[in-house]
Design an enzyme around this catalytic site. Sequence first.
Site, PDB file in Angstrom:
ATOM      1  N   ASP A 211       0.882  -1.428   0.093  1.00  0.00           N
ATOM      2  CA  ASP A 211      -0.027   0.113  -0.085  1.00  0.00           C
ATOM      3  C   ASP A 211       0.964   1.273   0.062  1.00  0.00           C
ATOM      4  O   ASP A 211       1.840   1.496   0.807  1.00  0.00           O
ATOM      5  CB  ASP A 211      -0.983  -0.148   1.341  1.00  0.00           C
ATOM      6  CG  ASP A 211      -1.738   1.364   1.592  1.00  0.00           C
ATOM      7  OD1 ASP A 211      -1.874   1.988   0.514  1.00  0.00           O
ATOM      8  OD2 ASP A 211      -2.460   1.087   2.748  1.00  0.00           O
ATOM      9  N   HIS A 383      -3.561   4.353   6.823  1.00  0.00           N
ATOM     10  CA  HIS A 383      -2.416   3.737   6.052  1.00  0.00           C
ATOM     11  C   HIS A 383      -0.960   4.191   6.629  1.00  0.00           C
ATOM     12  O   HIS A 383      -0.945   5.129   7.375  1.00  0.00           O
ATOM     13  CB  HIS A 383      -2.608   4.472   4.566  1.00  0.00           C
ATOM     14  CG  HIS A 383      -3.853   4.317   3.873  1.00  0.00           C
ATOM     15  ND1 HIS A 383      -3.929   3.141   2.978  1.00  0.00           N
ATOM     16  CD2 HIS A 383      -4.949   4.834   3.910  1.00  0.00           C
ATOM     17  CE1 HIS A 383      -5.224   3.229   2.446  1.00  0.00           C
ATOM     18  NE2 HIS A 383      -5.768   4.309   3.167  1.00  0.00           N
TER      19      HIS A 383
END
EC number: 3.1.-.-
Lengths: 568, 568
Positions: A211, A383
Amino acid sequence: MTESSVGKADSARMQTPARLKKGTMRIVPLGGLGEVGRNMTVFELNGKLLIVDCGVLFPEEHQPGVDLILPDFSYIKDRLDDVVGVVLTHGHEDHIGAVPYLLRLREDIPLYGSKLTLAFVEAKLAEHRIKANTNIVVEGEIAQIGNFECEFVAVNHSIPDALAVFLRTEAGTVLHTGDFKMDQLPLDGRITDLRHFARLGEEGVDLFLPDSTNAEVPGFTVAEREIGPVLEAKFARARRRIIVASFSSHVHRVQQVLDAAAMHGRKVAFIGRSMVRNMGIAERLGYLDIPQGVLVDLKQIDTLPDHKVVLMSTGSQGEPMAALSRMANGEHKVQINPGDTVILASSLIPGNENSVFRVINGLMRLGAEVIHKGMAKVHVSGHASAGELLYCYNILRPKNVLPVHGETRHLIANGRLAAQSGVPEENVLLAEDGSVIDMKDGVAQLVGQVECGYVYVDGSKVGTITDDDLKDRVTLGEEGFISVITVINRQNGTIISGPDIHARGVAEEDSVFNEIKPKIAAAIVEAVSNNPNHTTHQLQQITRRVIGSWVSRKLRRRPMIVPVVLEA
Amino acid sequence: MTESSVGKADSARMQTPARLKKGTMRIVPLGGLGEVGRNMTVFELNGKLLIVDCGVLFPEEHQPGVDLILPDFSYIKDRLDDVVGVVLTHGHEDHIGAVPYLLRLREDIPLYGSKLTLAFVEAKLAEHRIKANTNIVVEGEIAQIGNFECEFVAVNHSIPDALAVFLRTEAGTVLHTGDFKMDQLPLDGRITDLRHFARLGEEGVDLFLPDSTNAEVPGFTVAEREIGPVLEAKFARARRRIIVASFSSHVHRVQQVLDAAAMHGRKVAFIGRSMVRNMGIAERLGYLDIPQGVLVDLKQIDTLPDHKVVLMSTGSQGEPMAALSRMANGEHKVQINPGDTVILASSLIPGNENSVFRVINGLMRLGAEVIHKGMAKVHVSGHASAGELLYCYNILRPKNVLPVHGETRHLIANGRLAAQSGVPEENVLLAEDGSVIDMKDGVAQLVGQVECGYVYVDGSKVGTITDDDLKDRVTLGEEGFISVITVINRQNGTIISGPDIHARGVAEEDSVFNEIKPKIAAAIVEAVSNNPNHTTHQLQQITRRVIGSWVSRKLRRRPMIVPVVLEA
């Protein structure tokens, strides 16, 4: 690795790749590389396809009227029977939103995911009247999906029950993180499992797909847990109603709101269809712990004194039809009054600034105190920041890295982190949607490019609206249109009716066009008299030229011109 | 003052105010309150009007196709002969951009401002072929403008030569800051003159109008001077071309780029019409000091090695037609190559995020290193933060405060600072565009509201496009349109031609409409046969209903329907 060399790789435009050989794995991202959304990656080995994630992208301002953007399924549409399964890493729209559109093509494709993820997927599929073949997996479990041995790893994200997936195949191993961060003290105690990552690292990760969303952000993402005390402090000061807005799938954020409400003797009502639905699912499956007696129905709110009320709402991105925007405009049954406290416990997605600030200004004009992440720690990202990504690189020591989930700037930043941690520069692959990566014997390389456009959902239609239609919409939206209708008698070359002019979105009274009508008529009559065989299409072009140049000169605008010549 | 009470004042909707009495000053902001832009305030006393600033506002996404938004001049349009002058506090578009449109109404209105401000105004007016009556003033100067004694005070901002203005009148005194911050070490040594503020404070400030832009930002704005060393460090590391983007009026930012270039032996070329023009003016008037031999023409750039080149460009907000966007798309004669360094030495105005990030992603795909304020100190704001505003309140000790220049959230934040510093709550006036404030004997209060709409510049037209036209544009942009043309013979009730259907921006082939054409025809024929006196308007409404409900059901969209029935 030089700073600039990572950026170079992806700009090489490549050809359709060669036919895939037995024993080589092919990886084709169909979405999520070069954009934040519509995440989807296809893994192919020995004739079988495994898909990881199948999400939607939300349109930007140059894509007006579009409801959703899907990954381009053309690459797989003739091979749907070869798909052995779809692994869904977590329940966010940008990872599961396109599943109904994929299943419309073949309904029995097996879906794999955690319990909460699949519950969210099933609720979505029910709206599309699709009954899916779902298979719940848990962290630590190994599932043989076709010729892919899939091992699932717990990761922490802004929705519970997220999974990374490790593929063990004859062509090598792949670790795909899905979306994740590394909150070391998550509310549910379910951390990103670094012991598991370490075991996989020792086994050997040939290709790592991490990610990239926060790869540009230095340091570490703050713990979700730190938001609780901030909410409690705000609740303690509030004297009237409290409205909290957040994403409707953020179970832990809602949990902290419920806990703060319980602590301060307030009741909570959920507002917004998706909030009510998702929190219902989360509670039923044990992911949300609603304190005894805290939850009430929205209808009961008016019977409670203001200082006993919390409203947990959607609309944190300023979406015009969501509850919060309508409250800010005074168009919602819940009225905002002076002294109310509104907390935007949410991110501010780039592009939504104007909408969100419009909502904030509206709420403040009504006298509300508005608290947002710009002034108080009421949101943390889901994130991993650069610091966390470096931990991953060092624990995994992957042979090859393909950054996923992000705009170009995010992918490049993540690639640099990989290189800094010691991954050889040539093994950091900067790819785009449609890039083709082949892997064999631990060597992964970019080998080509397949067609991979935007597929627009527009009303009831999927994929029928084109980029040209969107250009028309942008022109119509910025300039309006002028339609000119003339009915002619071809036999005697006269005009029976018109020119009749209709304009919309143009800064003019209809009367302004009286000046140009005789010139259009004259041009048509002259054209027909010069050559009676002019087609109506040619007469329409003549009409377009006459009015187009007049409008450009007179109004200094370039509206769409729609000339119509009819014969009667 | 309670946190919420400041927010309440402005939502009271008021009536047209009573006729102004002799000796009372009336203050009417016509722009800049509730928005960032089109700053304009009208001061009236004993029949004469003084205007401070006359700027433009840039449109948002719900105002498609609009070029500029002006203040609404209706309040003064019948009284232009009473206007004694326009004071322009500085040369930014949101303070001077509407001057040409005001002077179109009366060309000889005297303009007052500093040397640089008026030079920028004159360059703008020249494009509109207007020769203005300009009067240069300097800090410390007192000018009698009609019955307003105006004393000018040096303030520091992100453009040189900015002024605050102090009005000394029989009704009381007013200090209007224009835009300002309090950089204590500005490049040109020209600080916001707090000694002057202190003298005015001792004399007595009855009404204070402070810039609110950064009132929500805690602390102090960093000095412009701190950017220089950051630029120099980036220049030292760059091996190939450097492109710096910033606002074309930011003389001191450009100065620091020139100085860094000189230090590293690079030449600078200006790109972009406004950059070339403004820096020419700034140099000619002595505000910009171009180091010997550093400036070159863009044409010479290709003869220089990459490591000797700096390009100083416009386009820092991602404007699609500006040089930087075109470079990012590979559509500019200046080509971006791997290893080039692009520095966005600029703010990121809310609403421009998507455009700016699109440019950044494009530049990075081409291999450029992109540096922006998110990762390095290459920009500081031009506006005073909360800490600086508190200094002002404490030095001035104003009797009344009317926060200006900002969205609702900024005005409320600034009002709270005033109250915290000791201004009585009831003397903090939260107003909006069109609010009317009367002041006499040091008492200022909201007394009413005048009409104050958005005036749109749209191509060659000013004020002809309405909010309804813009709603049409938004509908056209999001949904497209379908036009249905039918030519009938009223006498025998038959259809001569059509229904002819033209659609744009709708996700359909024209053939899809074949299904509905017979139904439209049948509905029209039936209507005429039932009642031959149906007007064409009524037949058009029938057409609209038939196709509208079909489209809504079939396509699940709501395009604009334009039904046309003609008789022949």
